[in-house]
Motif scaffolding. Structure first.
Motif, PDB file in Angstrom:
ATOM      1  N   LEU A 366       0.814  -1.206   0.000  1.00 53.41           N
ATOM      2  CA  LEU A 366       0.000   0.000   0.000  1.00 53.41           C
ATOM      3  C   LEU A 366       0.852   1.262   0.000  1.00 53.41           C
ATOM      4  O   LEU A 366       0.454   2.303  -0.535  1.00 53.41           O
ATOM      5  N   PHE A 367       2.031   1.188   0.600  1.00 52.42           N
ATOM      6  CA  PHE A 367       2.859   2.380   0.786  1.00 52.42           C
ATOM      7  C   PHE A 367       4.034   2.429  -0.174  1.00 52.42           C
ATOM      8  O   PHE A 367       4.917   3.280  -0.040  1.00 52.42           O
ATOM      9  N   ALA A 368       4.042   1.495  -1.140  1.00 54.94           N
ATOM     10  CA  ALA A 368       5.123   1.526  -2.135  1.00 54.94           C
ATOM     11  C   ALA A 368       5.100   2.811  -2.958  1.00 54.94           C
ATOM     12  O   ALA A 368       6.170   3.409  -3.196  1.00 54.94           O
ATOM     13  N   PRO A 369       3.937   3.298  -3.428  1.00 49.80           N
ATOM     14  CA  PRO A 369       3.958   4.565  -4.182  1.00 49.80           C
ATOM     15  C   PRO A 369       4.483   5.730  -3.360  1.00 49.80           C
ATOM     16  O   PRO A 369       5.249   6.564  -3.864  1.00 49.80           O
ATOM     17  N   ASN A 370       4.065   5.834  -2.096  1.00 45.24           N
ATOM     18  CA  ASN A 370       4.554   6.927  -1.249  1.00 45.24           C
ATOM     19  C   ASN A 370       6.063   6.832  -1.033  1.00 45.24           C
ATOM     20  O   ASN A 370       6.776   7.854  -1.055  1.00 45.24           O
ATOM     21  N   ALA A 371       6.539   5.623  -0.814  1.00 46.17           N
ATOM     22  CA  ALA A 371       7.983   5.454  -0.613  1.00 46.17           C
ATOM     23  C   ALA A 371       8.753   5.809  -1.884  1.00 46.17           C
ATOM     24  O   ALA A 371       9.821   6.441  -1.834  1.00 46.17           O
ATOM     25  N   ASN A 375      11.597   8.694  -2.666  1.00 47.42           N
ATOM     26  CA  ASN A 375      12.887   8.068  -2.963  1.00 47.42           C
ATOM     27  C   ASN A 375      13.394   7.261  -1.767  1.00 47.42           C
ATOM     28  O   ASN A 375      14.587   7.280  -1.429  1.00 47.42           O
ATOM     29  N   LEU A 376      12.476   6.565  -1.129  1.00 43.90           N
ATOM     30  CA  LEU A 376      12.828   5.708   0.006  1.00 43.90           C
ATOM     31  C   LEU A 376      12.891   4.261  -0.448  1.00 43.90           C
ATOM     32  O   LEU A 376      12.185   3.844  -1.384  1.00 43.90           O
ATOM     33  N   ASN A 407       3.384   5.302   9.574  1.00 44.19           N
ATOM     34  CA  ASN A 407       4.157   6.250  10.379  1.00 44.19           C
ATOM     35  C   ASN A 407       5.622   6.274   9.947  1.00 44.19           C
ATOM     36  O   ASN A 407       6.252   7.342   9.897  1.00 44.19           O
ATOM     37  N   ALA A 408       6.169   5.093   9.651  1.00 47.11           N
ATOM     38  CA  ALA A 408       7.579   5.039   9.262  1.00 47.11           C
ATOM     39  C   ALA A 408       7.815   5.816   7.967  1.00 47.11           C
ATOM     40  O   ALA A 408       8.786   6.584   7.848  1.00 47.11           O
ATOM     41  N   VAL A 409       6.962   5.639   6.958  1.00 43.55           N
ATOM     42  CA  VAL A 409       7.120   6.358   5.696  1.00 43.55           C
ATOM     43  C   VAL A 409       6.884   7.852   5.902  1.00 43.55           C
ATOM     44  O   VAL A 409       7.566   8.694   5.324  1.00 43.55           O
ATOM     45  N   LYS A 410       5.913   8.171   6.754  1.00 40.09           N
ATOM     46  CA  LYS A 410       5.578   9.577   6.976  1.00 40.09           C
ATOM     47  C   LYS A 410       6.743  10.341   7.613  1.00 40.09           C
ATOM     48  O   LYS A 410       7.035  11.481   7.220  1.00 40.09           O
ATOM     49  N   PHE A 411       7.413   9.738   8.579  1.00 42.19           N
ATOM     50  CA  PHE A 411       8.446  10.447   9.338  1.00 42.19           C
ATOM     51  C   PHE A 411       9.859  10.175   8.817  1.00 42.19           C
ATOM     52  O   PHE A 411      10.820  10.466   9.520  1.00 42.19           O
ATOM     53  N   THR A 412       9.972   9.579   7.625  1.00 37.93           N
ATOM     54  CA  THR A 412      11.291   9.308   7.045  1.00 37.93           C
ATOM     55  C   THR A 412      11.411  10.077   5.726  1.00 37.93           C
ATOM     56  O   THR A 412      10.589   9.903   4.821  1.00 37.93           O
ATOM     57  N   ASP A 413      12.445  10.922   5.624  1.00 38.30           N
ATOM     58  CA  ASP A 413      12.659  11.720   4.414  1.00 38.30           C
ATOM     59  C   ASP A 413      13.733  11.129   3.514  1.00 38.30           C
ATOM     60  O   ASP A 413      13.758  11.397   2.304  1.00 38.30           O
ATOM     61  N   ALA A 633       8.290  -4.089  -9.318  1.00 36.73           N
ATOM     62  CA  ALA A 633       8.484  -2.865  -8.544  1.00 36.73           C
ATOM     63  C   ALA A 633       9.054  -3.191  -7.172  1.00 36.73           C
ATOM     64  O   ALA A 633       9.043  -4.335  -6.710  1.00 36.73           O
ATOM     65  N   ARG A 634       9.565  -2.152  -6.540  1.00 32.98           N
ATOM     66  CA  ARG A 634      10.019  -2.298  -5.153  1.00 32.98           C
ATOM     67  C   ARG A 634       8.830  -2.046  -4.231  1.00 32.98           C
ATOM     68  O   ARG A 634       8.023  -1.150  -4.512  1.00 32.98           O
TER      69      ARG A 634
END
Length: 806
Positions: A366-371, A375-376, A407-413, A633-634
């Protein structure tokens, strides 16, 4: 003053003796006076009768007339009532008495016994004194022998009355004197006591000055008064000391009481606000449930319809991601709506079989596009020895993973987010595993650890905060983990990242419980793999996926290592080369030259990971020599990597592999229990009506539509339906009001009415039953739910009547 208590007793002691003495004195004086009167009457009667007897002595023979005149002379006295003169022979010679009118008291009813009688003999008047030669002539009587006189008792009666009156008067004077003496004595005795009492009253009332006036008798009561006055002076001094000490205490107490009153008022206001907020929250959840579920009903429904059409592999992958995303969105919504149930202790976890690996992959993807947008590097690493078949509440576990990864994706730049799942321990029936989500984000301070799992709380609440959210995700995670008997904790170094780890213990899905339809685990294959990538975390995760098929992987961190690996003699079987286009894109450009430099051609496949800008012209449609290429995809997941292995093995063995790129799902077909049903569909949302109509028509049902509750009532008035599907929130007339009107009259009074609702509050079921709703289907509506509903209620109201058939 003398009628109660001590004054009454003192007055009684003074009054009774005086009254007693007065009574004795008056009684004695009255008695003596009365006895003197009686003696006087007796003396008078005795004197009169003796004088009469002396007057008659010496007359042996008297004339009767003379005796009569003598008797009348005696009757002339006031107190003489009767005069009687008896002869010697006992005969009455003369008897005269006063008439009733002549009585002394003048009472005609005077009785004879109200008199005193007196007698006296007449000495010398004996018959022997008469000589024989003397004979009395005519009119003469023998000499009298006795005189009897009766005196009136009236003087005695008068004396008795006078004595009684005098006695009572004397007794009254004595009583008056006794009262006077008692009053004077009481006043004299009680005055000192009253002074002492007044002093004590002043002491009781806190009046310690001015001092009271002392008595001047020098008695014990004055000494007592002086002692009390000394106590009063001492108390006055102590009071002044205490008052000086208590002034500050009272001021502090008053201030404390004011603060308590303010706090109580604030608590009362806060309680009222909390109750109001709870009510608003319930209404908000109900409204948001409806507003979100209504569009999601269309999304999921048309995704299901789209999945039944002919799609390519890429389209199927995208569609599967959309379906998983929508379903997980509904899971999140359900969890948030169930938060109030968790708080109230009314939430229960489901116990159903599920595939842990598939659940984790769907949640992370679900969070692959956000990551990718940030560029995470998002990696899912599941230990190969961890069994997939478990029993528990799979959607809630997915909710835990979703919240942690979000939360991890949100708070990681920058950097990476890794989801690491490891087996902790296992038995024949249970499996204990840990889910750790590690990131390289901003982290949190140690003092903020306690606030992480608090509901509606966020560490950064400033207006300039970069990361939004409701502050509810971690609180939901903690509650769910605790309800599953597990534990969750967090560790962090500010600026270097954080680690959230949840430990769960679930039952293992045994082979007997999995059923005959369970998928068999493929046997291990003999296939080497080269992993060209610098991301060791990604390499470890991919190695664990390949280990599910028994594939041994070798890591090549640069092109030189890949060249060295390819220069070695080839192993038997096909070769899989995986290249991470994000961390080692040069390996893709160098790969053709490396393959041409080999003495023997390489057979196998090429797996390109990530790199959307280098998309292949079709899955498996681009080749490097004898290498068939795939691009995924990753992060890589087992459902995408394992089909590549299966395709390589099938190609190497010469077995044709079904084309999964164009798999077509057959359209839904009608069910015997639903064929020919006449259904009324009432919903104000056009998309929802279109979706439900398509589902119902594929099931073989005839569908009439109503855009609002009023239209539904009008249609029910003219048609007899087998089932009515009723939305709850509609314009013109809501579903409950429409149901009541349909139940009131018309051909559909007994027709099953099923609610199509997004509201799932506990109080809704009771309201629906009261309005006449028979059942409910929660949005988003699925084909399976419609089939189950029509099979349950279809044709139920039109069954033949057994009595008619009989």
């Amino acid at each position: 003053m003398i009628f109660s208590g001590l004054p009454a007793r003192i007055a009684l002691l003074a009054f009774v003796p005086v009254l007693g003495l007065a009574a004795l004195a008056s009684a004695w004086l009255g008695y003596e006076r009365y006895q003197a009167g009686v003696q006087e009457i007796n003396t008078r009667g005795t004197t009169l009768v003796r004088q009469a007897a002396l007057a008659l002595e010496g007359d042996p023979v008297l004339e009767r007339e003379r005796l009569r005149r003598y008797a009348l002379g005696l009757l002339a006295l006031d107190d003489v009532l009767t005069v009687s003169i008896d002869g010697l022979d006992g005969q009455t010679l003369v008897r005269e008495q006063r008439s009733s009118s002549q009585r002394l008291n003048g009472n005609a009813g005077e009785q004879p016994e109200a008199s005193l009688g007196f007698e006296a003999p007449v000495r010398g008047a004996l018959a022997a004194s008469l000589t024989p030669d003397i004979s009395p002539g005519p009119g003469y009587l023998p000499g009298p022998a006795r005189v009897h006189i009766e005196l009136s008792r009236a003087p005695l009666f008068a004396l008795r009355s006078s004595v009684l009156i005098d006695t009572l008067g004397l007794l009254g004077l004595g009583a008056l004197f006794g009262l006077l003496a008692a009053s004077l004595g009481s006043i004299a005795i009680l005055t000192p006591f009253e002074r002492v009492q007044r002093l004590l009253n002043r002491l009781r009332n806190g009046q310690f000055e001015p001092p009271l006036r002392r008595g001047d008798d020098g008695g014990p009561l004055d000494a007592l008064e002086e002692g009390i006055s000394a106590i009063a002076r001492l108390l006055r001094e102590q009071r002044q000391t205490l008052m000086s000490r208590d002034e500050q205490t009272m001021a502090e107490l008053h201030e404390t009481l004011e603060e308590l009153e303010i706090k109580n008022a604030e608590l009362d206001i806060a309680r009222k606000k909390a109750l109001a907020a709870s009510q608003v929250k319930s209404e908000f959840l109900a409204n948001m449930s409806h507003e979100i579920r209504t569009p999601m009903n269309g999304v999921l429904g048309f995704v299901e319809l789209l999945a039944k059409t002919e799609l390519s592999r890429t389209q199927q992958g995208h569609l599967q991601t959309i379906r998983a995303s929508a379903r997980h969105l509904m899971t999140i919504l359900n969890d948030i709506l169930d938060f109030s149930k968790i708080e109230a202790g009314k939430f229960e976890l489901a116990q159903q079989p599920f595939d842990l690996r598939e659940l984790l992959e769907n949640a992370v993807l679900l969070f692959a596009p956000n990551a990718h947008a940030k560029n995470l590097s998002l990696v899912l690493d599941v230990a190969p020895e961890l069994p997939s078949g478990l029993i528990g509440d799979g959607p809630r576990i997915a909710q835990i993973v979703t919240n942690l990864v979000s939360n991890a994706v949100k708070f990681t730049d920058r950097g990476q987010v890794e989801v690491c799942v490891r087996l902790c321990s296992e038995t024949a029936k249970t499996v204990t595993f840990g889910i750790a989500v590690l990131d390289t984000g901003i982290g949190f301070a140690p003092q903020d650890r306690a606030r992480l799992f608090s509901a509606f709380d966020q560490i950064d609440t400033s207006p300039t905060r970069r990361h939004g959210g409701t502050g509810l995700g971690l609180a939901i995670c903690r509650r769910l983990v605790q309800m599953m008997g597990g534990d969750i904790h967090a560790e962090s170094v500010p600026g270097e990242g954080a680690c959230f780890e949840a430990t769960l213990r679930l039952d293992r899905l045994l082979a007997t419980e999995a059923g005959e339809g369970a998928e068999a685990v493929p046997p291990p294959v003999s296939m080497p793999a080269l992993l060209a990538m610098r991301d060791e975390t990604l390499a470890r995760a991919l190695t664990h996926i390949l280990a599910l098929r028994g594939v041994a992987a070798r890591l090549c961190r640069d092109v030189n290592e890949l060249e060295a690996a390819l220069s070695q003699p080839p192993a038997p079987g096909p070769l899989l080369i995986a290249i991470d286009l994000r961390t080692l894109p040069g390996a893709r450009q160098a790969l053709p030259e490396l393959l041409r430099a080999r003495e023997q051609p390489v057979e196998g496949g090429l797996l390109l990971i990530g790199g959307a800008e280098a998309a292949m012209p079709g899955n498996g449609g681009f080749a490097y020599g004898r290498l068939q290429a795939w691009q995924i995809a990753r992060p890589p997941v087992s459902r995408e990597v394992l089909p590549v292995l299966d395709a390589l093995l099938a190609r190497h063995a010469g077995t044709p592999l079904p084309d999964q790129a164009s798999t077509t799902v057959p359209a839904a077909h009608s069910t015997p229990g639903t064929q020919g049903l006449h259904v009324l569909l009432a919903d104000d949302n056009l998309i929802n009506r279109q979706l439900a109509r398509l589902f119902l028509q594929q099931l073989g049902a005839q569908v009439d539509e109503a855009a609002n509750g009023l239209e539904a009532v009008q249609r029910c008035a003219g048609h007899d339906y087998d089932v009515v599907l009723m939305d709850i929130q509609m314009p013109e007339l809501d579903g409950l009001s429409a149901t009541r009107r349909i139940r009131a009259a018309g051909p559909n009074r007994d027709t099953p009415i099923v609610a199509l609702t997004a509201e799932i509050l506990p109080s809704d079921a009771g309201r629906y039953r009261a309005a006449g709703i028979d059942d409910q289907v929660i949005k988003p509506v699925t084909e399976e739910a419609l089939v189950a509903t029509l099979l349950k209620w279809g044709n139920r109201c039109h069954l033949p009547d057994p009595q008619v058939q009989a």
